[in-house]
Design a protein around this motif. Structure first.
Motif, short mmCIF file in Angstrom:
data_model
loop_
_atom_site.label_atom_id
_atom_site.label_comp_id
_atom_site.label_asym_id
_atom_site.label_seq_id
_atom_site.Cartn_x
_atom_site.Cartn_y
_atom_site.Cartn_z
N THR A 163 0.81 -1.21 0.00
CA THR A 163 0.00 0.00 0.00
C THR A 163 0.86 1.27 0.00
N GLY A 176 4.05 3.07 -3.86
CA GLY A 176 3.14 3.32 -4.97
C GLY A 176 3.01 2.12 -5.89
N LEU A 177 3.67 1.07 -5.57
CA LEU A 177 3.66 -0.14 -6.37
C LEU A 177 2.28 -0.72 -6.43
N PHE A 178 1.88 -1.12 -7.58
CA PHE A 178 0.60 -1.75 -7.63
C PHE A 178 0.82 -3.21 -7.82
N ARG A 180 3.71 3.70 -13.55
CA ARG A 180 3.92 2.86 -14.71
C ARG A 180 2.80 2.87 -15.68
N GLY A 181 1.63 3.20 -15.25
CA GLY A 181 0.61 3.16 -16.25
C GLY A 181 -0.74 3.15 -15.64
N GLY A 182 -1.51 2.28 -16.13
CA GLY A 182 -2.92 2.36 -15.88
C GLY A 182 -3.41 1.55 -14.75
N THR A 183 -3.75 0.36 -15.02
CA THR A 183 -4.44 -0.42 -14.04
C THR A 183 -3.62 -1.62 -13.69
N PRO A 184 -2.94 -1.46 -12.62
CA PRO A 184 -1.98 -2.47 -12.23
C PRO A 184 -2.65 -3.63 -11.53
N PRO A 185 -1.87 -4.66 -11.37
CA PRO A 185 -2.28 -5.93 -10.81
C PRO A 185 -3.17 -5.89 -9.60
N ASP A 186 -3.25 -4.77 -8.99
CA ASP A 186 -4.03 -4.65 -7.78
C ASP A 186 -3.23 -5.01 -6.57
N GLU A 244 -5.04 -6.80 -2.01
CA GLU A 244 -6.35 -7.39 -2.11
C GLU A 244 -6.82 -7.79 -0.72
#
Lengths: 222, 222
Positions: free
Chosen positions: A32, A35-37, A210-216, A219
């Motif tokens: 969390t 900023g890594l997703f 990095r972009g858009g919608t990362p791995p989440d 969870e």
DNA sequence: TTCGTCATGTAATGGGTTACATGATTAC
DNA sequence: GTAATCATGTAACCCATTACATGACGAA
């Protein structure tokens, strides 16, 4: 048995540099705060911690060790284990921070490198940002070519998929441009110097991860 | 030895449904034509093809078989192998297309599902798009919470990383909204019906694949 | 006293890559 | 004839996840 991932290792060292922590907490921060997703599981974290200890980069300590050695000598049986960065570990992390090989601007690595930019020297930051940008520009060329090719035998959805991907990368390049400009003119994060202008939309600040919608992430963060 | 990846398998079946192909070409299509930003290597493709054949979903045929059986009977020794979808394979693919489990809107899967939307029924498309959207909305909640928490012990770069990630997801949600609206009002891809308004910026069309800067396709595409 | 969450770990498995090995075809 | 590219394949490894197993600690 070896578990040297690069990115996980880097993140762990970086987080522990800020303060000692035990595994459970480390994972939460990993998923969390950073900023890594990307969500790492214990199955990778604990083995990684183990090898880092073996390398001599971390030490294991019983968590909140008993002030009174008689009151809770058993606490260590399976209590918290606090990991702390050693001098060698710190040195190693700084070596990693200084590296500017292509690895630094690949998708997976860029995010984490960026997350620790606060502890990175400005010239390294610049190299990483510029490397990242030229990486993305190469990619744009290929995507544009592919898009042009696809446009003939058009399939609406495929086309749109490509078009949107292209746009996302273009957007990231613009971000990098702003960031690089900010670095060049010696900024201190617009956000703090100019808290007046701030709506919902972006205005200019740092990069774009990095972009858009990362791995989440996270969870099951808690 | 098993190699049942889901996404690779799905993509292979989908591409072969359009026309028979050999592995090499398949890989190229996989990495460029499709909007996927992901490069599969032969090391995964060929084993996958093999298992699909074993399942009875594909057949292997010698590529451009010798018209004259005497002129080139040796061609097959190690020539091209053309893979063709069987009736069972086609049926299986259609089953997969019809599925709308959570798998369909996870990051990795959504892109490929979308790429084959042209062959997907409208109600399935709607479910996938809406599933994707609510998935992203959950994510937004978590990201916003995390961002709020981080803002206190502020670290400029980490903060910006999170902020930008958040914005990227918000952007994808807006895309999905437009897409869903288009589906609802029975569109036929704005792009074709209204070629007049089209600058550089997006205007509305289909979705957005998955996000920003993906793993990079076709590094060695050719 | 039981439930939820904190906390640490391992074994099996998964899904992919890299590096390697081989050979056919085309263009120069 | 030789270099580039097309084409197929395998084995070894990598990095992670899942499912499982264990246990401590606080609150209802």
């Amino acid at each position: 048995m070896s578990r040297r991932s690069g990115i996980l290792e880097f993140a762990v060292l970086g987080l522990l540099r800020e303060s000692p922590m035990h595994g459970y907490e480390l994972r939460k921060r990993l998923n969390t705060s950073l900023g890594l997703f990307r969500a790492f599981s214990y199955g990778s974290l604990y083995p990684c911690l183990k090898t880092l200890v073996q390398q001599g980069w971390l030490t294991e300590e019983p968590g909140t060790p008993p002030e009174d050695p008689l009151s809770a000598p058993l606490t260590g049986r399976r209590g918290k284990i606090v990991y702390r960065l050693t001098a060698e570990g710190k040195e190693h992390f700084e070596d990693l921070l200084a590296q500017t090989g292509p690895d630094a601007w690949e998708d997976e690595h860029f995010g984490i490198r960026f997350a620790f930019f606060g502890q990175t020297s400005r010239d390294v930051r610049m190299r990483v940002l510029e490397g990242r940008r030229s990486r993305l520009e190469e990619r744009l060329d290929r995507m544009r070519a592919s898009l042009a090719r696809t446009r003939e035998r058009l399939d609406d959805y495929t086309l749109e998929l490509q078009r949107h991907g292209l746009e996302s990368v273009e957007r990231e390049v613009r971000w990098l441009n702003e960031l690089i400009e900010s670095e060049r003119t010696g900024r201190t994060s617009r956000r703090e110097t100019a808290p007046e202008e701030r709506s919902t939309q972006d205005k200019g600040g740092l990069p774009r991860h990095r972009g858009g919608t990362p791995p989440d992430p996270s969870e099951d963060t808690d």
